[in-house]
Design a protein around this motif. Sequence first.
Motif, short mmCIF file in Angstrom:
data_model
loop_
_atom_site.label_atom_id
_atom_site.label_comp_id
_atom_site.label_asym_id
_atom_site.label_seq_id
_atom_site.Cartn_x
_atom_site.Cartn_y
_atom_site.Cartn_z
N ILE A 193 -9.62 -3.54 6.73
CA ILE A 193 -8.02 -3.84 6.36
C ILE A 193 -8.16 -2.32 5.50
O ILE A 193 -7.23 -1.84 4.93
N TRP A 194 -9.11 -2.69 4.35
CA TRP A 194 -9.02 -1.39 3.55
C TRP A 194 -9.08 0.08 3.99
O TRP A 194 -8.28 1.06 3.37
N GLU A 195 -9.65 0.71 4.99
CA GLU A 195 -9.62 1.39 5.31
C GLU A 195 -8.48 1.90 6.37
O GLU A 195 -8.18 2.89 6.49
N SER A 196 -8.21 1.09 7.01
CA SER A 196 -6.51 0.63 7.62
C SER A 196 -5.65 0.90 6.69
O SER A 196 -4.28 0.95 6.69
N PRO A 200 -1.10 4.48 4.51
CA PRO A 200 -0.35 3.91 3.68
C PRO A 200 0.11 3.59 2.85
O PRO A 200 1.14 3.41 2.24
N MET A 201 -0.50 3.31 1.65
CA MET A 201 -0.68 2.78 0.73
C MET A 201 -0.45 3.59 -0.62
O MET A 201 0.41 3.95 -1.20
N THR A 281 10.30 3.29 2.40
CA THR A 281 8.95 3.92 2.70
C THR A 281 8.32 2.69 2.62
O THR A 281 7.12 3.84 3.73
N ALA A 282 8.37 1.70 1.91
CA ALA A 282 7.42 1.18 2.15
C ALA A 282 7.96 -0.17 3.30
O ALA A 282 6.77 -0.48 3.86
N VAL A 283 9.14 0.08 3.97
CA VAL A 283 8.82 -0.03 5.22
C VAL A 283 7.99 0.32 6.35
O VAL A 283 7.49 -0.23 7.36
#
Length: 316
Positions: A193-196, A200-201, A281-283
Motif C-alpha cells: 500500500i505504501w509503495e502504491s 499519489p500522495m 487534485t485529491a480526486v
Amino acid sequence: MIVLKILLYILLAVLGIILIVLITPAGGEFSYIDGKFTYKVKLWIFDIMNSEGGGLLGWWKKRKAKKKDKPKKPKKPKPVKAKKPKKKKEREKYEWEKELENIPVNDPAAESIAEGLVSSETVSESTVSDVADVSESVSEAAGKDDKKKKKKPKHKKDDDLDDDIFGDDDEDDKAEDEEKKSLSDKIEKLISIWESAQRPMLKIFKGFKLRDLYIDFEIADEDACDCALKYGKFSALIYNGIAFFSQLFTVRLKTVDVRPAFGVSKGRWDAAVKLYFRLGTAVIAGAWFLITYIFRTVLPEKLRKRKMKKSAARQK
C-alpha cells in the motif's frame, strides 16, 4: 421522453456543479506583519471570511444579528372558549346486579339464593386446591425419575490423556505458525500500500501551492557573539526548511531576507504567504492510487493463488 430529458438535464447540471467545485481553487492569504496576524479565506474570487469580519460568512452573521435585534410584534391574545362540562357515561349493570335489585329485602327466598352462591364458591376453591396438590406430586415424581436416568461421567483412560496432551502441543504450534503468517501478510500488505500510495500522495502535496512567500526576519541581540550564533542557527533552519517544503509543495518565493541586528534588543518577524489548493487534485490522486494498488497488488495475488491451486490439483 419528456421525463427522461428532464432527468438528463438535472444529471448534467449536477455533474457541472461538481466539476466547477473540483476545478475552482480554494485557499487564502495569511500574514504576520508588525505583530498583527491577518487572514483571508477565498473560494476562487469570492471572499468567504477574513480577520476583519467581512466576507460571505461575516455578511451572514450580520444579517442574523439584525434579525435578532428587530422588535417582535406582540401576539394577539387568543379568545378563551368556555369548556362545556363533560357528561359521565353511566356503566351498564350486570345481570347479577339487576337480579339483586329485583330481590326484596327480608325475603326467605333471597337468603336461600345467597347460601347457594356461598356453597358454590367453597366447592370451586376445594377443587382448585385438589388439582394443585396432584400437579405437585406428579412434578416431584418426574424429577426423581430424571435424576435416576442421569449417568455418572466416565473417567478417561491414561492413553487418551496422553493423546490429548500431544494433540494440544500440535495445535499450539499450528496456532503460532498461523499468527506469524498473518503478521507477515499484514506487513507485506502495508508495504505494498505504501509503495502504491507514494506517487499519489506526492501529487496531493504538490497540489498545495504556496505563492508569494515573503519572509523578513531580523535576528536581534545586544551581545554581538550571541547575535551571530542566533543568526547562523535561524538562517540554517529557515533556508533548509524552504528547501524541504519546496520538495513537498509547489513554492514560489517573493522575498526571503534574514539578517542580524547587532546591539538591538528587539527583532522583527514579518512573514506572508498565499495558499491555494484544488479538490480535483485529491480526486485524481485517489483514482491513481486505486488503479496502481489494483494492478500492482490485487491482480498479482489472485494470479498467484490461481497458479497454486492448479499445481495442487495436478499433483493430486
